[in-house]
Every structure is written in structure tokens, then in C-alpha cells.
Design an enzyme around this catalytic site. Structure first.
Site, PDB file in Angstrom:
ATOM      1  N   CYS A  81       0.835  -1.204   0.000  1.00  0.00           N
ATOM      2  CA  CYS A  81       0.000   0.000   0.000  1.00  0.00           C
ATOM      3  C   CYS A  81       0.873   1.259   0.000  1.00  0.00           C
ATOM      4  CB  CYS A  81      -0.964  -0.054   1.185  1.00  0.00           C
ATOM      5  SG  CYS A  81      -2.413   0.998   0.960  1.00  0.00           S
TER       6      CYS A  81
ATOM      7  N   HIS B 279      -3.392  -5.810   1.194  1.00  0.00           N
ATOM      8  CA  HIS B 279      -2.699  -5.976   2.480  1.00  0.00           C
ATOM      9  C   HIS B 279      -2.612  -7.441   2.892  1.00  0.00           C
ATOM     10  CE1 HIS B 279      -2.480  -1.738   3.902  1.00  0.00           C
ATOM     11  NE2 HIS B 279      -3.495  -1.571   3.077  1.00  0.00           N
TER      12      HIS B 279
ATOM     13  N   GLU C  35      -0.890  -8.747   5.172  1.00  0.00           N
ATOM     14  CA  GLU C  35      -0.777  -8.877   6.632  1.00  0.00           C
ATOM     15  C   GLU C  35      -2.144  -8.845   7.316  1.00  0.00           C
ATOM     16  OE1 GLU C  35      -0.202  -6.198   4.927  1.00  0.00           O
ATOM     17  OE2 GLU C  35      -0.949  -4.435   6.001  1.00  0.00           O
TER      18      GLU C  35
END
Lengths: 223, 76
Positions: free
Chosen positions: A87, A195, A197
Site C-alpha cells: 500500500c 494488504h 498482513e
């Protein structure tokens, strides 16, 4: 696996990516402040997290890309150390010239925050070894400036060299050719808007598709 | 010495903000607007003896992203 997370003023996914790296590798990453000039010795992976950097003044990632630590990141990338930009981290990598192209305001002008389906376009990279080619995976996005833009010649080159790692399965933000993630020429630097994560725990996140990226990295680094 | 740096999107690069402004102008009833492009104006106060080459380098290295933007320097 020895990892580092770069923390910019305004980073807000730095802890999420630190949790992901700790969960997968068993060792907590070193958190490195943007104003530092050196990375820990013997580093295997550097993560540039999502969020913002310096208020994203001028352009998203523009000031972050010129912060003191980025010289060390660029040097490490040149030595073949894996660099993952998520990002805002992706925006920083393009602004730093480590990845081609630019991330512009989403075509619809809306902030897009939802789960998206991605197609794995290249499963033979350090980042994607745990995926199958053309596999559809689900990972969330949350961004305002994710509209990947490059001239046609650059896009053709990226496609021809297998450097489009991920593509949105359907249009999300106006990105050229629905590109969601790109690699550098050597294949050790990946930038992506989604994302990973935020998708590492099936029970809490509803899936593990992001976790497999970190697992693949661990496997590659150990090999 | 005052410098005015105009940063604009390259022709052909989609400008979502310009398009939104255009739509809003249409909505307000202003007829005859053919196109809108949004850019930035950055004003610098610099040493009087600053060389053109250095100004150009500042623009290329930071003020504009030449992948998508052009810049023009005006001396006030």
C-alpha cells in the site's frame, strides 16, 4: 529469517506486518525508524508498511521515498535482499524508483476498503511460491491512491517479463490492466496495494491467503 | 528570488480529479467547459544566484513525478 519493518511518521500497518512476520518466522522484526540511516546486519527481508508517510504531502509516498533510511533500503535491494512494499509502502517504492510506474488517485475518487479477489500472475517468485499460477486469492485493500499507471511500453515490458505478480480479478481502482502488484527486474522487490498482513489468521481474518506470502518468503530465504 | 513551479499531469494521463471538477461545473450549469485538468502550484523563495540546472534537478528529483507529471518553472 531476519526481518525489518520501516516505520514512517504516519505508518499504521507497521504493527500488523510485524505480527505477520513474527507469527510466520517465529522472530519479531526490528522496527527501523525512517530517520535512521542503517539497517540491522544480515537482514533477509525489509517490509515497508501501509498507512501514510509524512501526511502523504506532495504525492503519496513522495516524501517517505526521500527519507534517510531509503538509501540503505535501496542499497539492500541492490544486493538482492527481499523488499516488500504494501500500500503506502508500494507508493514509496515507486517514488524511490525501485519499482516502475506511479500510483494515482483511484479512478472513482473513492477510498476503496474491502476484500478483493486477486489473480496470481507469477507464482515463481520469492513472494508467491506458496500460490499456484492463475490461482484466485482473497486479500483486503484499503487505499485512495492505488490506481497503477505507467506508459504502454512499460506495461508491455512488465507483462512480458513476468513482473506483474498480482492482478485484480475485476476493476477496483482504475489500475492499468488491473495491475495490483509489480516486481522489479531482479524479482526481489515487490510492491502491492492489497494488504497480505490483514489475512494471516483464518479465525480472526476469515482466511490465510496473505499468510502464504510470508510463508513463501520464509521458505525462499531458508533455501 | 521567487519561483513558481507548475506541476501538471502529462497529456493522456487520466485525471480523476479534473474529471470530478468538470462534472461539478456541469452540475452548476456552466456550459461550454470542454475539459478540466487539475495540477499543483508550488512557490519557492530561493537564492538569487540559484542556477537553472539546480531548479530543474529539484523538480525532477522531488517536486514532480516525471512518470506522470510535467513541470514548468516561472520566475516571478
Amino acid at each position: 529469517m531476519k526481518t525489518a519493518v520501516i516505520v514512517f511518521p504516519g505508518s499504521n500497518c507497521d504493527r500488523d506486518v510485524a505480527v505477520a512476520l513474527r507469527e510466520v518466522s517465529g522472530t519479531a522484526p526490528t522496527m527501523v525508524w525512517h530517520g535512521d540511516t542503517a539497517l540491522p546486519d544480515g537482514i533477509d527481508l525489509i517490509a515497508l508498511p501501509g498507512g501514510f508517510s509524512y501526511g502523504d504531502y506532495l504525492r503519496s509516498g513522495a516524501i517517505g521515498a526521500r527519507s534517510p533510511i531509503m538509501k540503505a533500503v535501496t542499497d539492500a535491494a541492490g544486493r538482492g535482499v527481499a523488499v516488500l512494499g504494501v500500500c503506502n509502502g508500494f507508493q514509496v517504492l515507486t517514488e524511490a524508483g525501485l519499482l516502475p510506474g506511479a500510483l494515482m488517485r483511484n479512478a472513482g475518487l473513492d477510498f476503496v476498503c474491502r476484500e478483493v479477489s486477486l489473480t496470481v500472475e507469477n507464482a515463481q517468485t520469492a513472494f508467491t511460491s506458496r500460490y499456484a499460477a492463475q490461482e484466485k486469492i482473497v486479500i483486503p485493500v484499503a487505499h485512495h491512491d492505488g490506481n497503477y499507471s505507467a506508459d504502454a511500453e512499460t506495461l508491455d515490458r512488465l507483462e512480458g517479463e513476468g513482473r506483474v505478480a498480482f492482478r485484480y480479478a475485476e476493476p477496483v481502482n482504475g489500475s492499468s490492466r488491473n495491475i495490483a502488484g509489480v516486481l522489479n527486474a531482479a524479482g526481489n522487490v515487490l510492491g502491492l496495494m492489497p494488504h497480505p498482513e490483514r489475512r494471516i489468521d483464518g479465525a480472526a481474518h476469515g482466511g490465510n491467503d496473505g499468510r502464504r506470502m510470508f510463508e513463501g518468503l520464509l521458505e525462499t530465504v531458508r533455501a | 528570488m521567487k519561483l513558481r513551479i507548475f506541476v501538471t499531469l502529462k497529456p493522456g494521463v487520466l485525471d480523476p480529479q479534473g474529471r470530478a471538477i468538470h462534472k461539478a461545473l456541469d452540475g452548476l450549469g456552466f456550459a461550454g467547459v470542454n475539459d478540466v485538468r487539475a495540477g499543483k502550484l508550488i512557490e519557492l523563495d530561493v537564492a538569487d544566484d540559484m542556477q537553472d540546472a539546480q531548479v530543474d534537478e529539484m523538480c525532477r528529483k522531488l517536486l514532480a513525478n516525471t512518470v506522470i507529471e510535467n513541470f514548468r518553472v516561472e520566475r516571478a
